[in-house]
Design a protein around this motif. Structure first.
Motif, short mmCIF file in Angstrom:
data_model
loop_
_atom_site.label_atom_id
_atom_site.label_comp_id
_atom_site.label_asym_id
_atom_site.label_seq_id
_atom_site.Cartn_x
_atom_site.Cartn_y
_atom_site.Cartn_z
N LEU A 7 0.99 -1.59 -0.13
CA LEU A 7 0.41 0.00 0.30
C LEU A 7 0.70 1.36 -0.30
O LEU A 7 2.06 1.13 0.32
N PRO A 8 0.26 2.22 -0.73
CA PRO A 8 0.89 3.30 -0.40
C PRO A 8 1.18 3.91 0.36
O PRO A 8 0.30 3.57 1.68
N ASP A 9 2.22 4.81 1.45
CA ASP A 9 2.13 5.46 2.73
C ASP A 9 0.87 5.72 3.33
O ASP A 9 0.35 5.73 4.70
N GLU A 10 0.26 6.71 2.80
CA GLU A 10 -1.53 7.29 3.16
C GLU A 10 -1.72 6.67 3.13
O GLU A 10 -2.75 6.46 4.42
N THR A 16 -3.38 1.47 8.94
CA THR A 16 -2.85 0.52 10.80
C THR A 16 -3.52 1.97 11.68
O THR A 16 -3.77 1.51 12.77
N GLU A 17 -3.86 3.19 11.22
CA GLU A 17 -4.63 4.12 12.71
C GLU A 17 -6.18 3.59 13.15
O GLU A 17 -6.37 3.67 14.02
#
Length: 80
Positions: A7-10, A16-17
């Motif tokens: 996945l892209p970082d964003e 994750t959040e």
């Protein structure tokens, strides 16, 4: 979750959040039952079970199999 690493970082951050929030909310609900085990540890197990069950459902495992696994898992959780 299987492709989480690509996945892209964003997107990775959002997932994750969200998962951390879900874990905290689960732990709060579990704590209300006064379990013998740490609520945060039980919440981790619930999330791991759910992730695994979702992968199995993607593999077209039968509904009866999923229902049996959920019932067994809930029985185990109630003993904690």
């Amino acid at each position: 979750m299987r492709e989480f690493a690509i996945l892209p970082d964003e997107a990775y951050g959002v997932v994750t959040e969200n998962r951390a929030l879900l874990q905290r909310l689960l732990a709060m609900n579990i704590e209300a039952e006064k379990p013998k085990m740490a609520p945060s540890a039980i919440a981790e197990m619930v999330l791991s079970f759910f992730s695994g069950l979702c992968i199995e459902r993607n593999l077209k495992s039968g509904k009866a199999s999923s229902t049996r696994k959920i019932e067994s898992f809930m029985t185990a959780l109630r003993s904690l």
